[in-house]
Design a protein around this motif. Structure first.
Motif, PDB file in Angstrom:
ATOM      1  N   GLY A 104       5.692  10.983  -3.823  1.00  0.00           N
ATOM      2  CA  GLY A 104       4.848  11.829  -2.996  1.00  0.00           C
ATOM      3  C   GLY A 104       3.485  12.129  -3.590  1.00  0.00           C
ATOM      4  O   GLY A 104       2.716  12.896  -2.996  1.00  0.00           O
ATOM      5  N   ARG A 105       3.158  11.524  -4.712  1.00  0.00           N
ATOM      6  CA  ARG A 105       1.875  11.800  -5.369  1.00  0.00           C
ATOM      7  C   ARG A 105       0.963  10.585  -5.288  1.00  0.00           C
ATOM      8  O   ARG A 105       1.399   9.454  -5.502  1.00  0.00           O
TER       9      ARG A 105
ATOM     10  N   GLY B   1       7.038   5.561  -8.831  1.00  0.00           N
ATOM     11  CA  GLY B   1       7.041   6.202  -7.528  1.00  0.00           C
ATOM     12  C   GLY B   1       5.714   6.674  -7.009  1.00  0.00           C
ATOM     13  O   GLY B   1       5.638   7.255  -5.912  1.00  0.00           O
ATOM     14  N   ALA B   2       4.632   6.456  -7.745  1.00  0.00           N
ATOM     15  CA  ALA B   2       3.327   6.916  -7.288  1.00  0.00           C
ATOM     16  C   ALA B   2       2.799   6.055  -6.140  1.00  0.00           C
ATOM     17  O   ALA B   2       3.079   4.849  -6.065  1.00  0.00           O
ATOM     18  N   THR B   3       2.038   6.677  -5.273  1.00  0.00           N
ATOM     19  CA  THR B   3       1.267   5.954  -4.273  1.00  0.00           C
ATOM     20  C   THR B   3      -0.082   5.645  -4.919  1.00  0.00           C
ATOM     21  O   THR B   3      -0.889   6.548  -5.135  1.00  0.00           O
ATOM     22  N   VAL B   4      -0.308   4.380  -5.235  1.00  0.00           N
ATOM     23  CA  VAL B   4      -1.446   4.004  -6.063  1.00  0.00           C
ATOM     24  C   VAL B   4      -2.574   3.436  -5.205  1.00  0.00           C
ATOM     25  O   VAL B   4      -2.361   2.556  -4.366  1.00  0.00           O
TER      26      VAL B   4
ATOM     27  N   ALA C 148      -7.660  -5.846  -4.393  1.00  0.00           N
ATOM     28  CA  ALA C 148      -6.725  -6.193  -3.321  1.00  0.00           C
ATOM     29  C   ALA C 148      -5.528  -6.956  -3.857  1.00  0.00           C
ATOM     30  O   ALA C 148      -4.394  -6.748  -3.402  1.00  0.00           O
ATOM     31  N   ALA C 149      -5.761  -7.820  -4.831  1.00  0.00           N
ATOM     32  CA  ALA C 149      -4.665  -8.595  -5.416  1.00  0.00           C
ATOM     33  C   ALA C 149      -3.676  -7.689  -6.131  1.00  0.00           C
ATOM     34  O   ALA C 149      -2.458  -7.885  -6.047  1.00  0.00           O
ATOM     35  N   THR C 150      -4.186  -6.692  -6.838  1.00  0.00           N
ATOM     36  CA  THR C 150      -3.286  -5.752  -7.513  1.00  0.00           C
ATOM     37  C   THR C 150      -2.500  -4.951  -6.499  1.00  0.00           C
ATOM     38  O   THR C 150      -1.282  -4.752  -6.651  1.00  0.00           O
ATOM     39  N   ALA C 151      -3.171  -4.469  -5.462  1.00  0.00           N
ATOM     40  CA  ALA C 151      -2.476  -3.699  -4.431  1.00  0.00           C
ATOM     41  C   ALA C 151      -1.397  -4.542  -3.753  1.00  0.00           C
ATOM     42  O   ALA C 151      -0.292  -4.043  -3.471  1.00  0.00           O
TER      43      ALA C 151
ATOM     44  N   GLY D 231       2.854   0.823   0.336  1.00  0.00           N
ATOM     45  CA  GLY D 231       2.299   2.104  -0.068  1.00  0.00           C
ATOM     46  C   GLY D 231       1.015   2.014  -0.853  1.00  0.00           C
ATOM     47  O   GLY D 231       0.240   2.974  -0.893  1.00  0.00           O
ATOM     48  N   ALA D 232       0.786   0.878  -1.505  1.00  0.00           N
ATOM     49  CA  ALA D 232      -0.428   0.728  -2.318  1.00  0.00           C
ATOM     50  C   ALA D 232      -1.600   0.343  -1.420  1.00  0.00           C
ATOM     51  O   ALA D 232      -1.431  -0.269  -0.356  1.00  0.00           O
TER      52      ALA D 232
END
Length: 257
Positions: A11-12, A35-38, A49-52, A58-59
């Motif tokens: 949720g963070r 669990g983070a939204t990065v 974009a490649a990392t996401a 969620g990323a």
């Protein structure tokens, strides 16, 4: 206290600047794994974009040039609910002081120090207004130990440490924690010049207590710790992750008595 939740970020939202490669990418991967939204930010949009895409659901990714103050402020206005900000962007020009040009000086100072100031100025007040958060910047062992050709880089990293400590003092009452991570030698694009010289590379490897360089992934644990509830009472600190470099004299290994 439920200690199983110390490193959980469910949720963070976390913003990682420099997430397109190296330490930034590994930091994004590690935070996502907990669990983070990065939000993956980088000057190079395709790399972000490649990392996401590697993180998956969620990323997200955004293009951000930290040298552009208005762009930084615009992102800060949009991201008002961040639990943590991590920034890794840096550059170096390895020259002795007498050989430096002012353009090179400005290039190193602007990215390593001015951009950090802009980021703190943009994001810390919003975190404070929302009840707190964690800001993590990357310094270097060069903030405390130098060698010929590292003058400007070392000065920016020492300045960054003091900037982060001051931010910790100013925003601590509002629940914002501000810390630095101080790596030793890490195999990233920034150290390519050294890696390409075997003698130089091996000399650096021998300097640390562990006898080797680190990989970007070995910095990710420090990021997770400082962004998490496990470090709720840690602020104004420098977490050194250098394989023992700054602990070991290294000039001579005496024979056994």
């Amino acid at each position: 206290m439920d200690y199983t939740q110390l490193f959980q970020f469910s949720g963070r939202r976390v913003l990682v600047i420099g997430a397109g490669s190296g330490i930034g990418r590994e930091s994004a991967l590690a935070l996502h794994a907990h669990g983070a939204t990065v939000i993956c930010a980088d000057r190079d949009a395709p790399s972000a974009a490649a990392t996401a895409a590697q993180l998956g659901a969620g990323a997200s990714a955004l293009q951000l040039d930290v040298l552009n103050q208005e762009a930084v402020r615009a992102v800060a206005r949009d991201l008002t609910d961040l639990a943590a900000l991590v920034f890794t962007a840096a550059t170096n020009v390895r020259k002795r002081i007498a050989d430096y040009t002012l353009d090179e000086f400005d290039r190193v100072v602007n990215l390593n120090l001015r951009a950090a100031f802009v980021l703190i100025q943009a994001f810390a007040p919003t975190m404070a207004a929302n009840g707190g958060g964690s800001i993590i910047g990357f310094a270097s062992i060069r903030a405390v130990t130098v060698e010929p050709g590292q003058g400007v880089y070392a000065a920016t990293k020492a300045g960054l440490v003091q900037l982060l400590r001051t931010a910790a003092a100013e925003y601590g009452p509002a629940g914002v924690r501000v810390n630095a991570i101080s790596p030793g030698v890490v195999e990233t694009p920034l150290t390519a010049q050294i890696k390409n010289d075997p003698e130089w590379y091996n000399a650096y490897a021998a300097k640390s207590a562990l006898g080797r360089w680190s990989t970007p992934s070995e910095l990710a644990g420090a990021v997770v710790y400082l962004a998490s509830d496990a470090s709720r009472f840690v602020t104004g600190s420098v977490l050194t992750v250098d394989g023992g470099w700054t602990a070991v004299d290294g000039r001579f290994d005496p024979p056994n008595a």
